[in-house]
Write an enzyme that holds these catalytic residues in place. Structure first.
Site, PDB file in Angstrom:
ATOM      1  N   TYR A 145      -3.764  -6.825   2.400  1.00 61.91           N
ATOM      2  CA  TYR A 145      -5.210  -6.709   2.629  1.00 61.91           C
ATOM      3  C   TYR A 145      -5.786  -5.758   1.592  1.00 61.91           C
ATOM      4  O   TYR A 145      -5.258  -4.676   1.382  1.00 61.91           O
ATOM      5  CB  TYR A 145      -5.471  -6.167   4.040  1.00 61.91           C
ATOM      6  CG  TYR A 145      -6.942  -5.942   4.349  1.00 61.91           C
ATOM      7  CD1 TYR A 145      -7.831  -7.007   4.422  1.00 61.91           C
ATOM      8  CD2 TYR A 145      -7.426  -4.649   4.572  1.00 61.91           C
ATOM      9  CE1 TYR A 145      -9.169  -6.797   4.717  1.00 61.91           C
ATOM     10  CE2 TYR A 145      -8.770  -4.438   4.877  1.00 61.91           C
ATOM     11  CZ  TYR A 145      -9.637  -5.510   4.942  1.00 61.91           C
ATOM     12  OH  TYR A 145     -10.966  -5.300   5.233  1.00 61.91           O
ATOM     13  N   ASP A 240      -2.771  -1.480  -5.116  1.00 61.32           N
ATOM     14  CA  ASP A 240      -3.719  -1.066  -4.085  1.00 61.32           C
ATOM     15  C   ASP A 240      -3.015  -0.019  -3.217  1.00 61.32           C
ATOM     16  O   ASP A 240      -2.206  -0.358  -2.345  1.00 61.32           O
ATOM     17  CB  ASP A 240      -4.155  -2.276  -3.258  1.00 61.32           C
ATOM     18  CG  ASP A 240      -5.135  -1.876  -2.155  1.00 61.32           C
ATOM     19  OD1 ASP A 240      -5.333  -0.656  -1.937  1.00 61.32           O
ATOM     20  OD2 ASP A 240      -5.688  -2.782  -1.512  1.00 61.32           O
ATOM     21  N   LYS A 268      -8.934   6.067   2.011  1.00 58.15           N
ATOM     22  CA  LYS A 268      -8.323   6.693   3.189  1.00 58.15           C
ATOM     23  C   LYS A 268      -8.001   8.184   3.011  1.00 58.15           C
ATOM     24  O   LYS A 268      -8.897   9.006   3.128  1.00 58.15           O
ATOM     25  CB  LYS A 268      -7.125   5.847   3.647  1.00 58.15           C
ATOM     26  CG  LYS A 268      -7.616   4.443   4.062  1.00 58.15           C
ATOM     27  CD  LYS A 268      -6.662   3.619   4.874  1.00 58.15           C
ATOM     28  CE  LYS A 268      -7.363   2.390   5.429  1.00 58.15           C
ATOM     29  NZ  LYS A 268      -7.067   1.125   4.791  1.00 58.15           N
TER      30      LYS A 268
HETATM   31  C1  LIG Z   1      -7.958  -0.005   4.323  1.00 59.63           C
HETATM   32  C2  LIG Z   1      -7.553  -0.738   3.103  1.00 59.63           C
HETATM   33  C3  LIG Z   1      -8.494  -1.245   2.194  1.00 59.63           C
HETATM   34  C4  LIG Z   1      -9.964  -1.247   2.471  1.00 59.63           C
HETATM   35  O1  LIG Z   1     -10.497   0.025   2.582  1.00 59.63           O
HETATM   36  P1  LIG Z   1     -11.907   0.200   3.363  1.00 59.63           P
HETATM   37  O2  LIG Z   1     -12.204   1.652   3.180  1.00 59.63           O
HETATM   38  O3  LIG Z   1     -11.652  -0.214   4.767  1.00 59.63           O
HETATM   39  O4  LIG Z   1     -12.888  -0.676   2.683  1.00 59.63           O
HETATM   40  C5  LIG Z   1      -8.033  -1.798   1.025  1.00 59.63           C
HETATM   41  N1  LIG Z   1      -6.718  -1.864   0.750  1.00 59.63           N
HETATM   42  C6  LIG Z   1      -5.783  -1.392   1.594  1.00 59.63           C
HETATM   43  C7  LIG Z   1      -4.354  -1.457   1.221  1.00 59.63           C
HETATM   44  C8  LIG Z   1      -6.166  -0.834   2.810  1.00 59.63           C
HETATM   45  O5  LIG Z   1      -5.242  -0.415   3.660  1.00 59.63           O
END
Ligand SMILES: *Cc1c(COP(=O)(O)O)cnc(C)c1O
Length: 429
Positions: A145, A240, A268
């Site tokens: 994701y 990511d 995060k």
């Molecule tokens: C949470 C997450 C996102 C998206 O971040 P948001 O702040 O919710 O837009 C993208 N990539 C990864 C791996 C994530 O865990």
């Protein structure tokens, strides 16, 4: 079971005001048939709901709260900045402070830009990769994701999987067709696809430690393959690390695997619970961004002083105490204990952990990709999660999510969790 009458009433009200009663889908707890709990406050490893119940929190706001709720150093930093001003719409010293701390931990980052969410970070990485290479196609991996970016909402795990939406309506087919999704950890499949699309391949994007199809670390040789072929093909390799950054190690998954991506997306943890994202990498690529380069990217509240103050306080503390070994030991203690309980009760259970991130499945074998996760037991998982919540243990409400340990979860807390889980399992799910 806990009494959650106030939460239930608040949810009924919220459903009239917001789609599904929430501002982000997984919060609705739909998949485990429950009603979401409305929280009011938190302290350390604990959170408290509107009905006055206490829970031990293993979600940590989905990752950011690695030092628990309302940590005094972070509260202090935010308070100080609050009095000095919340936003100026101009550069501040504190943005450079945070950039310096991040660069210190992630040597692959020469230059960085702050944004307001992980979604913005990955979206900007994709635009930058396309603009820089002059190519259009993206390879991603099923179950990873990357936020709700149009180009990346293709076979994305987590919330999307929880609700069984293969893709989202509203993403144009001709945009989605530029994104090819391959199975995680499958070299052969990847190489076949890569060969077909390499001429127009702008970027490969991956969660080097996947946290949105449950918790599944990539094989080192798989990431090395991605690094090698993207380099040869002059495609951009994007890690990511929105979830894994400052979560599995100070330098993220790229430190543990010793692989340098071209671009990294963060979020995060770096915001300590305030809305922050960031992306960075090689100067030659980052300098293509406006105002120096032609690739446009901007944000009214990007590098927001309040969020930067929180991030600076947290990153400074993390660098000072480097808690990742201890976090991993705590995760192991919890999960080994859970594994023993399951074994004694003839329940198939597998688990894994890395730094302050962990996962478990009700399955005989450890899943290596999204399809494996789909085939793990849903019924036991959902019954287990509901029972845990009833006992004040707050795990993420779906097998497609990860667990998060904080510095504030101590042995006594974890032991009490194991005692409760033992009772839950012995009473039967
Ligand atoms: C949470 C997450 C996102 C998206 O971040 P948001 O702040 O919710 O837009 C993208 N990539 C990864 C791996 C994530 O865990």
């Amino acid at each position: 079971m806990k009494k959650i009458d106030k939460s239930k009433a608040l949810f009924e009200e919220a459903k009239n005001l917001m789609p599904g009663g929430v501002n982000s889908p997984v919060r609705a707890f739909k998949n485990i048939g429950g009603s979401p709990i409305f929280f009011k406050s938190g302290k350390g490893a604990y959170i408290y709901d509107e009905d006055g119940n206490e829970y031990i929190d293993f979600i940590g706001s989905w990752g950011p709260l690695i030092m628990g709720h309302t940590h005094p150093k972070i509260v202090h930093a935010i308070k100080n900045q609050l009095e000095a001003g919340t936003s100026f719409g101009s550069p501040t010293k504190i943005e450079s402070n945070v950039a310096t701390l991040i660069k210190k931990c992630l040597p692959s980052i020469d230059k960085i830009r702050m944004v307001n969410s992980g979604t913005e970070a990955t979206m900007s990485c994709i635009r930058l990769a396309r603009g820089h290479t002059g190519r259009n196609k993206i390879i991603k991996f099923t179950g990873c994701y990357h936020g709700h970016v149009d180009s990346l909402l293709v076979k994305a795990g987590s919330g999307v999987s929880t609700f069984g939406l293969p893709d989202s309506p509203g993403v144009p087919d001709n945009l989605a067709s530029l994104t090819i999704s391959c199975p995680y950890n499958d070299k052969e499949y990847f190489l076949k696809v890569f060969d077909e699309v390499k001429k127009d391949l702008a970027a490969i994007i991956i969660e080097p430690v996947a946290g949105n199809m449950g918790f599944i670390p990539a094989d080192k040789s798989f990431l090395e393959l991605l690094r090698n072929v993207s380099e040869q093909n002059k495609s951009i390799l994007i890690f990511d690390e929105v979830m894994s950054g400052f979560r599995v190690a100070l330098g993220g998954a790229q430190e543990l695997y010793n692989i340098k991506p071209d671009l990294t997306a963060l979020g995060k943890v770096i915001g300590a619970g305030l809305p922050v994202g960031a992306f960075g990498g090689k100067a030659s690529i980052m300098d293509q961004l406006a105002p120096d380069g032609p690739i446009y990217q901007a944000g009214t509240l990007s590098g927001n002083p309040l969020a930067m103050a929180a991030g600076e306080a947290l990153l400074t503390e993390l660098i000072k105490i480097n808690p990742y070994k201890t976090l991993e030991m705590k995760s192991s203690y919890l999960l080994d204990g859970m594994a023993d309980i399951m074994k004694a009760n003839n329940i198939n259970f597998v688990k894994n952990q890395m730094g302050g991130m962990f996962g478990f499945f009700f399955s005989k074998n450890m899943p290596r990709n999204f399809d494996d996760v789909v085939s793990t037991n849903d019924n036991i998982f959902n019954n287990f999660l509901n029972a845990c919540i009833g006992q004040g243990i707050y795990f993420a409400p779906s097998k497609y999510e990860s667990g998060f340990m904080s510095t504030e979860h101590d042995e006594e807390i974890l032991k009490s969790v194991l005692d409760k889980i033992k009772k839950i399992i012995e009473e039967g799910l």
